[in-house]
Design an enzyme around this catalytic site. Structure first.
Site, PDB file in Angstrom:
ATOM      1  N   ASP A   1       4.397   0.304   0.589  1.00 22.90           N
ATOM      2  CA  ASP A   1       3.263  -0.302  -0.098  1.00 22.90           C
ATOM      3  C   ASP A   1       3.756  -0.767  -1.470  1.00 22.90           C
ATOM      4  O   ASP A   1       4.872  -0.433  -1.906  1.00 22.90           O
ATOM      5  CB  ASP A   1       2.069   0.655  -0.200  1.00 22.90           C
TER       6      ASP A   1
HETATM    7  C1  BGC Z   1      -2.286  -2.230  -1.165  1.00 22.45           C
HETATM    8  C2  BGC Z   1      -1.877  -2.784   0.175  1.00 22.45           C
HETATM    9  C3  BGC Z   1      -1.631  -4.269   0.058  1.00 22.45           C
HETATM   10  C4  BGC Z   1      -0.555  -4.497  -0.971  1.00 22.45           C
HETATM   11  C5  BGC Z   1      -0.147  -5.937  -1.142  1.00 22.45           C
HETATM   12  C6  BGC Z   1      -1.306  -2.633  -2.252  1.00 22.45           C
HETATM   13  O1  BGC Z   1      -1.754  -2.287  -3.510  1.00 22.45           O
HETATM   14  O2  BGC Z   1      -2.386  -0.832  -1.078  1.00 22.45           O
HETATM   15  O3  BGC Z   1      -2.847  -2.492   1.135  1.00 22.45           O
HETATM   16  O4  BGC Z   1      -1.266  -4.789   1.292  1.00 22.45           O
HETATM   17  O5  BGC Z   1      -1.032  -4.009  -2.222  1.00 22.45           O
HETATM   18  O6  BGC Z   1      -1.117  -6.679  -1.762  1.00 22.45           O
END
Ligand code: BGC
Length: 752
Positions: free
Chosen positions: A296
């Site tokens: 993530d």
């Molecule tokens: C979120 C993800 C997301 C990623 C990219 C993160 O902060 O937890 O779910 O896909 O950002 O935007």
């Protein structure tokens, strides 16, 4: 003594069911797979270590507010692409922009490896659909497949290859803002809908230029954040992990999902992003997942905050060893892995495996053959009338009728005077969190949906605050109050300490409803939200309540369709609605305890100040018609271990309108080697019935549905009694019983 059937048998059965291929297609698939591996080998052999780290590096496109800094960062990014130091970009959108950067990768970098462009396409792209929690209320896999497919077509026309969806985190806590992004509290419903979303995004073949690679997330346990506070730690036993939190990911992997994303949370003392057990053991070994794992955003660097890694060198090492193949945003892999290899803390073999997985997906996506997006597509595919109609249909299917005393709904289109009031009546918050490229200006609000629905003789009165709303109500024949929450009250970082109605625009929303109700006109409440809300007074005192959710661009039209009878709502809750925040966690598939709640008995498992039941149970939802269930039939009173059981029933529309009913099948394993939930959903079917029409609905309870991870942590069906319910929600239904018995003949044979 209990008997088991082995997990491998079930895995084989599942795989066989998941990939029913004709021999010809199978051979072709094997050949393509072999050819892909050959091309990956060839490329890997030519790569320097730095180029390998590049493929494992994903960057956000720079978004500096300061123009000069922005240009500098953009130039740096281009330089990194040219030198093969970036494998994937997030948040670059638009075919011309993507193509321009792709050209650098494909024409100016040494090995000409194309970039993967990624984006959070969560519930639509330009045409936005209801938020995922709302989509789950449709209990309709085909609706979700179709919506995901439309989203993929639009997003791919804008140059994208990869979406960070579906989110498959089980959500049992309405305080958690990200409950909006998932399919609710149930592992089975989430599995079925999650697999449908993967098929919708990825289409029949990933190399289809209109397909997006799916990325089920967040692996794993993120939804169990303590207290519903985003990013918070989780303690989940292995049984609960395997029986509740992991099945949706297994289903998504079975449906062919190309990638998986890690979770931000600490899981039992090891942050998910460094969790070897999750990625190496379960995902890549037990499930033989051959796609790749992305962290993530910045989650690898955050291992330092977790107190799990002393510095970024250690963070890079532990994530890689745990099986995380691509680093989103933190650049830790790019900057640290060289030293880790030189110091022999990680072997090049592990690096090669990660890079192989990334390249494999790029080949599967067809990027080496077709790296560029067709810039002419945008005008044709975005916001097409068909896409908008699909969004309206999805929003209709997601509506849940929570209450309808004396059939107050649907309202007449030609009433003389109608009041539509409340802070969300004309609000674009209906759009929902994670709206991708959806333009708020295109959102049809509830008020505008109603305006285009009612007769031109109807006098419409509106109001937002209490005084205006009361005045409008006094002067009307009926009143619709639209209340709820903002999109930003949900989503990432959108956790709340209470799920009671918030003050909005300076208005106490419950006070508003009380004041309008006191006028004594027929009153309807429309709820606009992305989470379950605790609304006990409203549930008690308002005769008609329609849950409209945050339902995307077409939400207002869909809600108006239902309010005025052009559509008969048939959605069901994918999540329990508590009576109060203090009742959380409350979910239907809980354990029984030694002292299950009894309202009139003190020393039982309950609170003294509220009933033990929820406000609205999981699976609940009404219709403008009524359905009668009967004739529950079980194929046998006993089945042998490893066998399946047919369950059938009749459902009849006994009202005056056509409508949809979601028939739900639940089971309970009465006594087992680890305690089992009081009920578990194991089948559902959304059927459409005309007035007077009767249908037989049939389910098959297979070993896969009857089994669970038992005391030995093996997936098995255990001997003994099972209860079965079939009905309209998780709270009741027709009840039956059967028994799983040993298979004497086969045992005897084996003994000999
Ligand atoms: C979120 C993800 C997301 C990623 C990219 C993160 O902060 O937890 O779910 O896909 O950002 O935007």
């Amino acid at each position: 003594m209990r008997n088991f059937i082995c997990s491998w048998l079930l895995i084989c059965l599942t795989l066989a069911a998941a990939f029913p291929q004709t021999p010809g297609r199978k051979t072709r698939a094997v050949t393509v797979a072999q050819e892909t591996e050959r091309r990956v080998d060839e490329l890997l052999a030519r790569m320097t270590l730095e180029e390998k780290f590049g493929q494992m590096n994903q960057r956000f496109s720079p978004r500096n507010k300061d123009e000069e800094n922005n240009l500098k960062s953009q130039a740096e990014m281009r330089q990194l692409i040219k030198s093969g130091r970036i494998g994937s970009l997030i948040s670059v959108t638009g075919a011309p922009e993507c193509n321009e950067l792709q050209r650098i990768a494909v024409e100016e970098s040494r090995l000409k490896i194309p970039l993967l462009f990624a984006y959070d396409v969560i519930h639509g792209y330009r045409t936005t659909f209801p938020v995922p929690l709302a989509m789950a209320a449709s209990w309709d896999a085909e609706t979700i497949r179709r919506a995901s497919s439309v989203a993929a077509t639009e997003a791919s026309a804008d140059g994208l290859h990869w979406t960070f969806a579906p989110m498959l985190d089980i959500g049992r806590d309405g305080r958690w803002g990200r409950i909006v992004e998932g399919f609710g509290e149930d592992p089975y419903l989430t599995s079925v809908l999650g697999a449908a979303a993967v098929r919708g995004f990825q289409k029949d073949d990933l190399s289809d230029s209109t397909a997006l690679i799916a990325c089920p997330k967040h692996f794993a346990g993120y939804g169990a954040a303590e207290g519903g506070r985003d990013y918070n730690s989780t303690e989940i036993s292995e049984h609960t992990l395997r029986n509740v939190y992991l099945p949706p990911f297994r289903a998504a992997a079975g449906a062919g999902a190309g990638t998986v994303m890690t979770a931000f949370n600490d899981l039992n003392g090891t942050p998910a992003t460094a969790n070897n057990f999750l990625f190496r053991q379960i995902l890549k070994s037990e499930w033989a997942f051959d796609g790749f794992v992305v962290s993530d955003a910045n989650a690898i660097a955050e291992l330092i905050n977790h107190g799990y890694s002393a510095d970024s060198a250690e963070a890079a090492q532990v994530s890689l060893l745990a099986g995380v193949d691509m680093d989103m945003q933190s650049s830790v892999y790019l900057n640290q892995l060289g030293r880790a290899v030189r110091e022999k803390r990680v072997s090049e073999r592990v690096i090669d495996d990660a890079v192989r997985r990334v390249l494999r997906l790029k080949f599967r996506k067809g990027l080496f053959e077709r790296p560029y997006a067709d810039e002419k597509l945008v005008a044709r595919v975005m916001l097409s009338p068909e896409n908008l109609e699909t969004a309206r249909e999805a929003a209709r299917k997601s509506l849940v009728l929570l209450k309808n005393e004396n059939s107050l709904l649907p309202l007449k289109k030609d009433m003389a005077r109608l009041a539509v009031v409340g802070p969300y009546a004309d609000s674009r918050e209906l759009h929902g969190s994670w709206r991708a490229k959806g333009d708020p200006q295109n959102v049809v609000t509830v008020l505008s949906g109603i305006k285009s629905k009612i007769s031109n003789r109807t006098e419409l009165k509106t109001g937002v605050n209490i005084a205006e709303s009361v005045a409008a109500a006094k002067d009307s024949d009926a009143v619709i109050i639209v209340i709820g929450e903002d999109a930003r009250d949900t989503g990432e970082g959108g956790s709340l300490s209470t799920i009671e109605l918030q003050r909005k625009q300076g208005i106490d929303q419950e006070e508003l409803v009380r004041a309008v109700q006191a006028i004594g006109k027929p009153t309807v409440v429309v709820l606009v939200s992305g989470r379950p809300l605790a609304i006990p007074w409203i549930a008690q005192n308002i005769p008609a309540i329609l849950l409209g959710w945050h339902s995307g661009l077409q939400g207002g039209n869909a809600i108006a369709d239902a309010l005025f009878g052009d559509y008969n709502p048939g959605g069901k809750l994918p999540v329990t609605f508590p009576r109060s925040t203090g009742q959380i966690p409350i979910y239907y598939n809980h354990k029984n305890t030694g002292r299950p709640p009894k309202e009139d008995k003190r020393n039982t498992s309950k609170y003294l100040d509220i009933p033990a039941t929820p406000l609205f149970p999981f699976g609940y939802g009404l219709s403008y018609t009524r359905f009668a269930y009967d004739n529950l039939r079980l194929g046998a009173a006993r089945i042998e271990l490893g066998g399946s059981l047919k369950v059938s029933l009749q459902v009849k529309n006994i009202g005056e309108r056509a409508g949809d009913e979601v028939v739900q099948l639940y089971i309970r394993d009465v006594a087992a080697s680890v305690t089992r939930p009081v009920k578990e959903l194991k089948g559902f079917s959304r059927v459409r019935l005309s007035p007077g029409e009767k249908k037989t609905v049939e389910f098959t309870l297979t070993p896969e549905l009857l089994g669970f991870y038992n005391r030995e942590m093996r997936f098995a069906v255990e001997l003994g009694k099972f209860k079965v319910w079939v009905g309209t929600d998780s709270a009741g239904g027709l009840e039956g019983e059967f028994e799983v018995v040993a298979a004497p003949a086969r045992n005897a044979l084996r003994k000999r």
